[in-house]
Design a protein around this motif. Structure first.
Motif, PDB file in Angstrom:
ATOM      1  N   TYR A 127      -5.743  23.102  43.842  1.00 40.61           N
ATOM      2  CA  TYR A 127      -4.811  22.008  43.565  1.00 40.61           C
ATOM      3  C   TYR A 127      -3.635  22.525  42.715  1.00 40.61           C
ATOM      4  N   THR A 132     -10.476  27.550  36.782  1.00 36.42           N
ATOM      5  CA  THR A 132     -10.146  26.157  37.108  1.00 36.42           C
ATOM      6  C   THR A 132     -11.039  25.189  36.311  1.00 36.42           C
ATOM      7  N   THR A 191     -15.429  20.391  45.445  1.00 29.46           N
ATOM      8  CA  THR A 191     -14.435  19.741  44.607  1.00 29.46           C
ATOM      9  C   THR A 191     -13.698  18.727  45.483  1.00 29.46           C
ATOM     10  N   SER A 216     -10.394  15.989  45.038  1.00 33.18           N
ATOM     11  CA  SER A 216      -9.367  15.345  44.222  1.00 33.18           C
ATOM     12  C   SER A 216      -9.317  13.874  44.606  1.00 33.18           C
ATOM     13  N   CYS A 235     -17.546  18.026  41.937  1.00 32.41           N
ATOM     14  CA  CYS A 235     -16.615  18.052  40.815  1.00 32.41           C
ATOM     15  C   CYS A 235     -15.378  17.275  41.241  1.00 32.41           C
ATOM     16  N   TYR A 244     -11.641  15.975  40.624  1.00 30.90           N
ATOM     17  CA  TYR A 244     -10.369  16.165  39.930  1.00 30.90           C
ATOM     18  C   TYR A 244      -9.565  14.868  40.047  1.00 30.90           C
ATOM     19  N   ASN A 245      -8.655  14.655  39.111  1.00 30.22           N
ATOM     20  CA  ASN A 245      -7.755  13.498  39.135  1.00 30.22           C
ATOM     21  C   ASN A 245      -8.504  12.171  39.290  1.00 30.22           C
ATOM     22  N   THR A 279     -12.185  15.697  33.809  1.00 28.18           N
ATOM     23  CA  THR A 279     -12.809  16.237  35.015  1.00 28.18           C
ATOM     24  C   THR A 279     -14.243  15.720  35.054  1.00 28.18           C
TER      25      THR A 279
END
Lengths: 243, 243
Positions: free
Chosen positions: B86, B111, B130, B132, B158, B160-161, B220
């Motif tokens: 990302y 990261t 991952t 997002s 995981c 993100y955002n 996160t």
């Protein structure tokens, strides 16, 4: 204080290591690890006591580190890449329950997915997953289920352990599953061998060609998603800014 | 030589940065990046020319870096975490086709998935993905498809955002999808805020509790797989040695 650092030293020698990893190595009195990794970091840790166990004795290595820390000696347990991704952080933390006086600190590092991706371009520019193809610790049915799910989710895939001493056809099998699950034969893929070390090599190829490729245990493999492109010798998965 | 380094500076300040990232910053004459990251690295790059653009102008930042390199000035483009996850490596490489005289080198970094995992223990000890949750660049249907696939594959997730200025209910929605797809409400989860920076905080909680949690864009989030356990205040996904 009784302390163990579990340290990811990154993909190769000193240049892939974080400052925090260097500082933890400095602080440690004893450094434990698999012989190959100890050789990599030995020049950075002059005068430290180094303790190794053979490659397959990961639990022994964890127990050794916890024992040493329990005796009051600040200890580092090193692994390549990141400590948490198929690394020693998880088995060490599992054993650590039996050593309540020992504090564990995990120092992250650059795992092969990130270091290999940088060599190839930017294949991990959007959602991705990592799958280890080693069936030593995971039944093949679970691996296959994950490969199919990765295709269903249109994830970029980063494959760890695509071969072993025992088995050379693991990658071929995995590619077969991906193709059967619907990932296109022309999907841009790539691999990197000896990431960040002497003799680093890499190649871009299609998923169909990857299925016929001979790779070894020092190789990390990338399989693109539907949006991944090979462009100017690079593998790129767009974040989407241009759409 | 006309060169751009795209550098992942890791999760926070200097200590999360690799030696290779430091060396590339040293070599660069001009450093481009979002203001916040330039502030983080400014003390490490005395005397360098710093060029920033606002947060949302990523493509402008890439073009600026390529223009500067095209003029013969060795340039660094910095991003937090890893350059490829990302990050800016993908949009920069997409634009680089128009600058054939400019060589691009991607320098990987730690990261948020790896750095956050180290804070929580070892949640990424086995296969993970991952995702997002930002729907700025990706339709929500695609995000939802990936969340469902992650559940089908029993991957650790995981995220993100998990929130933005605009939207605060993204994580709640995502947890709803995961629960509906069959991930157990009691699944051990965790989040880390301001990883590697001042005011770092973290929490372990169940998936059911995570659905009610207020998190912000500096957080996160980790969702365990079926094998993930919370033990002694740590999140651990076993590699399987004990089975």
């Amino acid at each position: 204080m009784n302390k163990v650092y579990v340290i990811g030293i990154g993909p190769g020698g000193a240049c892939g290591m974080t400052a925090a990893a260097r500082a933890a190595l400095e602080e440690a009195e004893v450094i434990c690890g698999y012989t190959v990794y100890l050789d990599l970091i030995a020049p950075l840790a002059p005068g430290k006591e180094l303790r190794s166990t053979p490659m397959t004795r990961e639990l022994d290595r964890c127990a050794m580190a916890l024992e040493l820390a329990g005796e009051g000696r600040t200890t580092a347990l090193v692994c390549s890449g990141d400590a948490g991704v198929y690394g020693m952080a998880s088995p060490l933390l599992e054993l650590a329950a039996a050593y309540p006086a020992v504090e564990v600190e995990v120092i992250p590092g650059v795992t092969a997915a990130l270091a290999g991706a940088a060599v190839l371009g930017a294949p991990l520019g959007h959602d991705f997953c990592t799958v280890s193809l080693s069936d030593l610790l995971t039944p093949w049915q679970v691996i296959e289920k994950r490969l199919r799910a990765a295709v269903a989710g249109d994830f970029v895939l980063c494959l760890y352990n695509p071969a072993s001493h025992r088995r050379r056809d693991t990658l071929r099998r995995a590619c077969g599953v991906l193709l059967e699950a619907g990932r296109a034969p022309g999907t841009p893929c790539g691999w990197v061998r000896n990431i960040g070390r002497g003799g680093q090599t890499s190649r871009l190829l299609t998923l169909a060609a990857l299925q016929e490729e001979e790779v070894d245990m020092f190789t990390t493999v990338f399989v693109g998603a539907s949006s991944t492109r090979a462009e100017g010798g690079r593998l790129i998965t767009p974040r989407g800014y241009r759409t």
